[in-house]
Design a protein around this motif. Structure first.
Motif, PDB file in Angstrom:
ATOM      1  N   GLU A 186      -5.071  -2.851  -7.821  1.00  0.00           N
ATOM      2  CA  GLU A 186      -5.646  -1.213  -8.524  1.00  0.00           C
ATOM      3  C   GLU A 186      -4.136  -1.362  -8.953  1.00  0.00           C
ATOM      4  O   GLU A 186      -3.090  -0.695  -7.865  1.00  0.00           O
ATOM      5  CB  GLU A 186      -6.461  -0.734  -8.063  1.00  0.00           C
ATOM      6  CG  GLU A 186      -5.984   0.476  -8.601  1.00  0.00           C
ATOM      7  CD  GLU A 186      -7.241  -0.059  -9.467  1.00  0.00           C
ATOM      8  OE1 GLU A 186      -7.656   0.724 -10.517  1.00  0.00           O
ATOM      9  OE2 GLU A 186      -8.479  -0.640  -9.738  1.00  0.00           O
ATOM     10  N   SER A 201       1.018  -0.847   0.028  1.00  0.00           N
ATOM     11  CA  SER A 201       0.186   0.010   0.202  1.00  0.00           C
ATOM     12  C   SER A 201       0.950   1.331   0.270  1.00  0.00           C
ATOM     13  O   SER A 201       2.329   1.604   0.280  1.00  0.00           O
ATOM     14  CB  SER A 201      -0.784  -0.158   1.421  1.00  0.00           C
ATOM     15  OG  SER A 201      -0.166  -0.162   2.374  1.00  0.00           O
ATOM     16  N   GLU A 212      -1.966   2.973  -5.464  1.00  0.00           N
ATOM     17  CA  GLU A 212      -2.053   1.664  -6.311  1.00  0.00           C
ATOM     18  C   GLU A 212      -2.236   0.880  -4.662  1.00  0.00           C
ATOM     19  O   GLU A 212      -1.849   1.232  -3.858  1.00  0.00           O
ATOM     20  CB  GLU A 212      -1.057   1.616  -7.023  1.00  0.00           C
ATOM     21  CG  GLU A 212       0.091   1.823  -7.094  1.00  0.00           C
ATOM     22  CD  GLU A 212       1.342   1.660  -8.264  1.00  0.00           C
ATOM     23  OE1 GLU A 212       0.623   0.618  -8.977  1.00  0.00           O
ATOM     24  OE2 GLU A 212       2.414   2.288  -7.479  1.00  0.00           O
ATOM     25  N   GLY A 213      -2.506  -0.197  -5.276  1.00  0.00           N
ATOM     26  CA  GLY A 213      -2.287  -1.184  -3.984  1.00  0.00           C
ATOM     27  C   GLY A 213      -2.529  -2.632  -4.364  1.00  0.00           C
ATOM     28  O   GLY A 213      -3.754  -2.614  -4.708  1.00  0.00           O
ATOM     29  N   THR A 273      -7.749   3.753  -3.768  1.00  0.00           N
ATOM     30  CA  THR A 273      -7.601   2.888  -4.384  1.00  0.00           C
ATOM     31  C   THR A 273      -8.774   1.632  -5.736  1.00  0.00           C
ATOM     32  O   THR A 273      -8.504   0.606  -5.562  1.00  0.00           O
ATOM     33  CB  THR A 273      -6.854   1.517  -4.047  1.00  0.00           C
ATOM     34  OG1 THR A 273      -7.181   1.769  -2.645  1.00  0.00           O
ATOM     35  CG2 THR A 273      -5.903   2.912  -3.281  1.00  0.00           C
TER      36      THR A 273
END
Length: 380
Positions: free
Chosen positions: A210, A27, A234-235, A332
């Motif tokens: 994502e 994350s 994103e993560g 995200t």
């Protein structure tokens, strides 16, 4: 209409919950649960400056800090992996290690089912937007549409990451990819819970992903879909799920309930459907709103949808405190609920970092199409 997960409890144990026994997460806070707990123990950082990279819109972004695919996955075949593939492969590897399966134990090992008995369920909005658009662009720019690079095609498939993760880690059980935009992670968890409780799997590595891409950034920018002060991020979070077969439990999923609002009812109908879905989830779990100690909304980073979701939550819980993760993790999208769940688990695993989470958490989300969902998880 509301669809609750069908439950077929084990006739000998009566188990109707699913245990989270491991987790791999990447994350904006970093790699693993510990950085998540640390990030939420500190005051939220300011919103990053809008990116000035060529080909990107002027949006604030939160890329993953220190994510090195070559170090995590090796260089062999790396160029054929999309960013989404890389995130899922790395998160599954960490989830395997977290639960003790990194050495691929025998079936009789006490830690539970090994990788060969395990499956994977991923939630995603599209897969890799950059890969899809690049391949599509090639069909127009090459001398003939069929002169595309065939090695790039697998990365355009929505189930690319799940398939490659299964091959790399030897997960020969159930393999599924569930779409659904902002609801993708929640839908994946619902699918996995049903499969485990109905005996179609023994262990599932389940979560959402994502990737941060210029393609996706332009969609958010043109649609003016980000809430003010929210960074696009994103993560990926992947959870090792068992149907009550492990002594080591990070969290226990009681129910995952989803529903759809009638379009003719407008945004007010979405709020009402969310409230009804939350009540149904709590009833299925044998809980009341007063039992809930933590509420985690999933729509706070999307313009206008935070108010829609909050209206539904107030019908059930009143104006109590909420854990809004977008201030730390950014927006995200399809990984949102998975990263929110990882945040809750981080608070439970490292209680000295994040106090006051209690033991019963409700996580919700609402999609642009009027879909809504609720996840009820408890600290065992």
């Amino acid at each position: 209409m509301t669809a609750a997960t069908a439950v077929r409890p084990d006739p000998t144990t009566g188990v109707s919950t699913v245990d989270i026994v491991g987790c791999g997460v990447f994350s904006a806070a970093g790699r693993g649960l510990a950085p998540l707990a640390e990030a939420f123990a500190l005051p939220p950082a300011g919103v990053p400056e809008p990116t000035a990279e060529p080909g990107w819109p002027a949006l604030p972004t939160r890329p993953l800090p220190g994510f090195d695919p070559a170090a995590l996955l090796g260089r062999k075949g790396l160029s054929r992996l999309t960013r989404t593939d890389q995130l899922v492969l790395a998160a599954v590897a960490d989830a395997l290690e977290d639960v003790g399966d990194g050495t691929r134990p025998a079936e009789s090992d006490s830690v539970g089912p090994g990788p060969a008995e395990s499956g994977i369920v991923t939630g995603t909005a599209l897969g890799s937007p950059n890969a899809v658009l690049a391949f599509l662009r090639d069909t127009f720019e090459q001398a003939s549409p069929y002169l595309v690079n065939p090695s790039h095609f697998p990365g355009t498939l929505m189930n690319s990451a799940a398939g490659k993760a299964a091959i790399r880690h030897g997960l020969t059980g159930l393999n599924a990819t569930v779409s659904g935009g902002a609801m993708a992670s929640l839908n994946a968890l619902r699918y996995a819970r049903t499969a485990l409780l109905e005996g179609r799997a023994r262990r599932l590595f389940t979560g959402g992903t994502e990737e941060l891409s210029s393609t996706g950034a332009w969609a958010w920018h043109r649609g003016r879909a980000l809430a003010a002060g929210t960074a696009l991020a994103e993560g990926c979070a992947v959870f090792t799920l068992d149907a009550g077969s492990s002594a080591r439990v990070l969290g226990r999923i009681h129910t995952v309930t989803t529903g759809f609002a009638d379009p003719v009812d407008g945004l007010g109908g979405v709020s009402a459907r969310l409230a009804a879905t939350v009540r149904e989830a709590l009833t299925t779990a044998g809980l009341t709103p007063d039992d809930v100690t933590l509420v985690v909304p999933g729509s706070s980073g999307r313009r206008g949808w935070a108010a829609v979701e909050e209206r539904g939550l107030r019908e059930v819980f009143g104006a109590g405190p909420r854990l809004r993760t977008h201030r730390v993790l950014g927006e995200t999208h399809s990984a949102g609920v998975a990263l929110n769940l990882a945040t809750v688990l981080a608070g439970w695993r490292y209680p000295w970092q994040t106090t006051g989470l209690g033991r019963v958490a409700v996580l919700t989300s609402a999609g642009f199409d009027g879909s809504v969902g609720c996840l009820v998880v408890t600290h065992p």
